[in-house]
Motif scaffolding. Structure first.
Motif, mmCIF file in Angstrom:
data_model
loop_
_atom_site.group_PDB
_atom_site.id
_atom_site.type_symbol
_atom_site.label_atom_id
_atom_site.label_comp_id
_atom_site.label_asym_id
_atom_site.label_seq_id
_atom_site.Cartn_x
_atom_site.Cartn_y
_atom_site.Cartn_z
ATOM 1 N N ASP A 142 0.813 -1.218 0.000
ATOM 2 C CA ASP A 142 0.000 0.000 0.000
ATOM 3 C C ASP A 142 0.846 1.267 0.000
ATOM 4 O OD1 ASP A 142 -2.610 1.116 -0.232
ATOM 5 O OD2 ASP A 142 -2.530 1.712 1.877
ATOM 6 N N ARG A 143 2.078 1.159 -0.481
ATOM 7 C CA ARG A 143 2.911 2.348 -0.646
ATOM 8 C C ARG A 143 2.539 3.014 -1.960
ATOM 9 N NH1 ARG A 143 8.802 0.038 -0.165
ATOM 10 N NH2 ARG A 143 7.845 -1.264 -1.760
ATOM 11 N N LEU A 144 2.713 4.347 -2.034
ATOM 12 C CA LEU A 144 2.363 5.124 -3.222
ATOM 13 C C LEU A 144 3.585 5.342 -4.110
ATOM 14 C CD1 LEU A 144 0.153 7.970 -1.713
ATOM 15 C CD2 LEU A 144 -0.595 5.877 -2.849
ATOM 16 N N LEU A 145 3.363 5.223 -5.402
ATOM 17 C CA LEU A 145 4.411 5.512 -6.379
ATOM 18 C C LEU A 145 4.459 7.011 -6.635
ATOM 19 C CD1 LEU A 145 6.509 4.553 -8.481
ATOM 20 C CD2 LEU A 145 4.607 4.393 -10.115
ATOM 21 N N LEU A 146 5.644 7.593 -6.464
ATOM 22 C CA LEU A 146 5.894 8.983 -6.820
ATOM 23 C C LEU A 146 7.012 9.035 -7.837
ATOM 24 C CD1 LEU A 146 5.835 10.839 -3.359
ATOM 25 C CD2 LEU A 146 3.928 10.392 -4.931
ATOM 26 N N VAL A 147 7.019 10.104 -8.618
ATOM 27 C CA VAL A 147 8.093 10.352 -9.585
ATOM 28 C C VAL A 147 8.771 11.668 -9.216
ATOM 29 C CG1 VAL A 147 7.021 9.028 -11.447
ATOM 30 C CG2 VAL A 147 6.502 11.464 -11.215
ATOM 31 N N ASN A 148 10.040 11.773 -9.579
ATOM 32 C CA ASN A 148 10.805 12.981 -9.323
ATOM 33 C C ASN A 148 11.037 13.696 -10.649
ATOM 34 O OD1 ASN A 148 12.374 14.972 -8.254
ATOM 35 N ND2 ASN A 148 13.901 13.620 -7.371
ATOM 36 N N PRO A 149 10.229 14.730 -10.929
ATOM 37 C CA PRO A 149 10.380 15.441 -12.204
ATOM 38 C C PRO A 149 11.655 16.280 -12.231
ATOM 39 C CG PRO A 149 8.298 16.005 -11.123
ATOM 40 C CD PRO A 149 9.128 15.238 -10.140
ATOM 41 N N THR A 150 12.241 16.394 -13.398
ATOM 42 C CA THR A 150 13.455 17.194 -13.560
ATOM 43 C C THR A 150 13.141 18.667 -13.775
ATOM 44 O OG1 THR A 150 13.462 16.747 -15.934
ATOM 45 C CG2 THR A 150 14.750 15.255 -14.543
ATOM 46 N N TYR A 151 11.906 19.006 -14.104
ATOM 47 C CA TYR A 151 11.545 20.371 -14.498
ATOM 48 C C TYR A 151 10.901 21.185 -13.381
ATOM 49 C CZ TYR A 151 7.102 17.982 -15.080
ATOM 50 O OH TYR A 151 5.987 17.217 -14.872
ATOM 51 N N LYS A 152 10.752 20.597 -12.170
ATOM 52 C CA LYS A 152 10.197 21.340 -11.047
ATOM 53 C C LYS A 152 10.675 20.716 -9.746
ATOM 54 C CE LYS A 152 5.751 18.902 -11.059
ATOM 55 N NZ LYS A 152 4.305 19.053 -11.154
ATOM 56 N N GLU A 153 10.495 21.467 -8.654
ATOM 57 C CA GLU A 153 10.923 21.014 -7.335
ATOM 58 C C GLU A 153 9.954 19.985 -6.776
ATOM 59 O OE1 GLU A 153 13.736 21.847 -5.583
ATOM 60 O OE2 GLU A 153 14.338 22.885 -7.414
ATOM 61 N N GLY A 154 10.479 19.056 -6.008
ATOM 62 C CA GLY A 154 9.651 18.097 -5.293
ATOM 63 C C GLY A 154 9.239 16.905 -6.119
ATOM 64 N N TRP A 155 8.708 15.924 -5.430
ATOM 65 C CA TRP A 155 8.179 14.721 -6.054
ATOM 66 C C TRP A 155 6.761 14.997 -6.521
ATOM 67 C CZ3 TRP A 155 10.696 9.868 -6.362
ATOM 68 C CH2 TRP A 155 11.980 9.846 -5.820
ATOM 69 N N HIS A 162 11.922 7.230 -9.761
ATOM 70 C CA HIS A 162 10.613 6.879 -9.206
ATOM 71 C C HIS A 162 10.856 6.053 -7.949
ATOM 72 C CE1 HIS A 162 11.723 3.318 -11.486
ATOM 73 N NE2 HIS A 162 10.902 2.634 -10.695
ATOM 74 N N ARG A 163 9.874 6.095 -7.041
ATOM 75 C CA ARG A 163 10.039 5.353 -5.795
ATOM 76 C C ARG A 163 8.670 5.170 -5.137
ATOM 77 N NH1 ARG A 163 13.753 8.369 -1.787
ATOM 78 N NH2 ARG A 163 15.004 8.410 -3.672
ATOM 79 N N PHE A 164 8.519 4.074 -4.407
ATOM 80 C CA PHE A 164 7.323 3.849 -3.601
ATOM 81 C C PHE A 164 7.589 4.367 -2.191
ATOM 82 C CE2 PHE A 164 6.557 0.937 -7.043
ATOM 83 C CZ PHE A 164 5.185 0.986 -7.207
ATOM 84 N N PHE A 165 6.604 5.104 -1.643
ATOM 85 C CA PHE A 165 6.693 5.677 -0.308
ATOM 86 C C PHE A 165 5.478 5.251 0.514
ATOM 87 C CE2 PHE A 165 8.981 8.735 -2.956
ATOM 88 C CZ PHE A 165 10.072 9.099 -2.173
ATOM 89 N N GLU A 166 5.679 5.066 1.828
ATOM 90 C CA GLU A 166 4.543 4.926 2.732
ATOM 91 C C GLU A 166 3.679 6.174 2.561
ATOM 92 O OE1 GLU A 166 3.921 2.297 4.585
ATOM 93 O OE2 GLU A 166 5.812 1.275 4.151
ATOM 94 N N ARG A 167 2.374 6.067 2.799
ATOM 95 C CA ARG A 167 1.457 7.184 2.553
ATOM 96 C C ARG A 167 1.912 8.486 3.212
ATOM 97 N NH1 ARG A 167 -4.939 5.555 2.441
ATOM 98 N NH2 ARG A 167 -4.803 3.969 0.803
ATOM 99 N N GLY A 168 2.236 8.432 4.499
ATOM 100 C CA GLY A 168 2.642 9.649 5.211
ATOM 101 C C GLY A 168 3.883 10.280 4.611
ATOM 102 N N GLU A 169 4.862 9.455 4.304
ATOM 103 C CA GLU A 169 6.102 9.962 3.708
ATOM 104 C C GLU A 169 5.834 10.499 2.306
ATOM 105 O OE1 GLU A 169 10.067 11.088 3.258
ATOM 106 O OE2 GLU A 169 8.868 10.646 5.042
#
Length: 171
Positions: free
Chosen positions: A39-52, A129-136
């Motif tokens: 139940d971890r969420l997939l996020l991506v790290n864009p190169t064109y803006k700050e943050g995931w 890209h990375r999977f994170f626990e919901r809170g993180e």
């Protein structure tokens, strides 16, 4: 005052096209909640803006939001998804140099380990890209995206889609 041609009369389509050209256009973004078996969420790290960010992106002209999210997932991560479930739409007021935006979030389901092993940034827009626990995951997201994602997670958990304005519930 110009009288509108009635349906079937000559010039009707030209009259409607002129009116259509004068109407407002909206920017549309379409993102996906994608999880692993933990139940971890997939996020991506864009190169064109700050943050995931959630995976997804901007719709092209006349492209339905669900097509946009499928296209973006394929272009950015090489991922083909099955069924999508609508979670929320967020109207975002004009801010900075940007006009207003409609931001859709869809549930793209749970990936199997074999699918996760195949994920890979496919273009220069995504560095990782990375999977994170919901809170993180929520802590990694910029404020606007975080507010929308919180509401999308609530919709995922309770099955009630949300209409939002600037990340907050309206209806």
């Amino acid at each position: 005052m110009t009288v509108a041609p009635r349906p079937g009369e000559p010039g009707r389509d030209a009259y409607l096209a002129e009116g259509n050209a004068k109407q407002a256009r909206k920017r549309v973004a379409a993102d996906a909640l994608i999880r692993d078996r933990q139940d971890r969420l997939l996020l991506v790290n864009p190169t064109y803006k700050e943050g995931w960010d959630l995976p997804g992106g901007m719709a092209e002209e006349n492209e339905p939001p669900e097509h946009a999210v499928r296209r973006e997932l394929a272009e950015e991560l090489g991922l083909a998804v099955g069924d999508l479930r609508f979670l929320c739409v967020d109207w975002v007021a004009p801010h900075g140099p940007w006009d207003d935006l409609l931001g859709f979030v869809f549930d793209a389901g749970v990936l199997e380990p074999e699918q996760i092993a195949q994920l890979s940034p496919q273009d220069e827009e995504i560095s990782e890209h990375r999977f994170f626990e919901r809170g993180e995951a929520l802590r990694q997201l910029p404020e606007r995206q975080r507010a929308r994602t919180v509401q999308a997670l609530l919709a995922l958990d309770d099955g009630s889609p949300r209409y939002l304005q600037n990340g907050g519930p309206r209806c």
